[in-house]
Design an enzyme around this catalytic site. Sequence first.
Site, mmCIF file in Angstrom:
data_model
loop_
_atom_site.group_PDB
_atom_site.id
_atom_site.type_symbol
_atom_site.label_atom_id
_atom_site.label_comp_id
_atom_site.label_asym_id
_atom_site.label_seq_id
_atom_site.Cartn_x
_atom_site.Cartn_y
_atom_site.Cartn_z
ATOM 1 N N ASP A 1 6.706 5.885 -0.708
ATOM 2 C CA ASP A 1 8.053 5.346 -0.956
ATOM 3 C C ASP A 1 8.724 4.836 0.310
ATOM 4 O OD1 ASP A 1 7.801 6.066 -3.704
ATOM 5 O OD2 ASP A 1 8.399 8.117 -3.176
ATOM 6 N N ARG A 2 7.912 4.519 1.315
ATOM 7 C CA ARG A 2 8.411 4.003 2.598
ATOM 8 C C ARG A 2 9.315 4.991 3.334
ATOM 9 N NH1 ARG A 2 4.574 1.372 1.457
ATOM 10 N NH2 ARG A 2 4.404 -0.901 1.577
ATOM 11 N N MET A 3 9.202 6.279 2.986
ATOM 12 C CA MET A 3 9.954 7.316 3.688
ATOM 13 C C MET A 3 9.064 7.890 4.789
ATOM 14 S SD MET A 3 12.972 7.352 2.462
ATOM 15 C CE MET A 3 13.670 8.943 2.905
ATOM 16 N N VAL B 1 0.865 -1.180 0.000
ATOM 17 C CA VAL B 1 0.000 0.000 0.000
ATOM 18 C C VAL B 1 0.901 1.230 0.000
ATOM 19 C CG1 VAL B 1 -1.688 1.337 1.313
ATOM 20 C CG2 VAL B 1 -1.871 -1.159 1.218
#
Length: 217
Positions: free
Chosen positions: A195-197, A13
């Site tokens: 972006d998983r940041m 997600v």
Amino acid sequence: MPEGNVALPAMRVSYEAGALDEAALAPTWHEQLQEWLDEAVRTGLAEPNAMVLATADPEGRPSSRTVLCKTLDARGVVFFTNFTSTKSHDLQATRYASATFPWIAMQRQATVRGPVERVSAAETAAYWESRPRGSQLGAWASPQSRVVADRHALDAALAAVERRFADAEKVPVPPHWGGWRIRPEVVEFWQGRPDRMHDRLRYRDSHDGWVIERLGP
């Protein structure tokens, strides 16, 4: 891949629901946690006060389970349980715990970590009075975390307790039941980002006061 299996590696997600920066934080960890909890309630999340409690036994072997936060203030977060349970044995031995509020639908989580203490008898009694009678009877009947023969044994135990207190206007607090408070040393607020940041902001007790730190995602 066998038919019916979920393609786990492909499940992902993109977290785009919000952001979290230092300027947006409340002055104290408990005010910030209360703010997020209130938002979870307004959003209509199921069991918004549920938190995953992690403990470890004296050998360091961890276990986790979901409990309900019933008090939140500057002293910490409180849940109630049977003192004969596995979690209570762990807490009695190590006096330390971590708990995470998993507000997945809001792409958020908050984690508190620190030493634990039993809440006072007065605090336990006040919460006990707010519980439905059925929950009170269940606390007397359940041999929590112990092996039982079958479901019938549990139903029979509850029936016996119902008979025991049938004529009692109020069910007393069991001597083996009460509250634990986690007194946080660290409280982390996590907001999912693309972006998983992710945003991770942490309140940490420096013993000279609380400091706020940003952590890498």
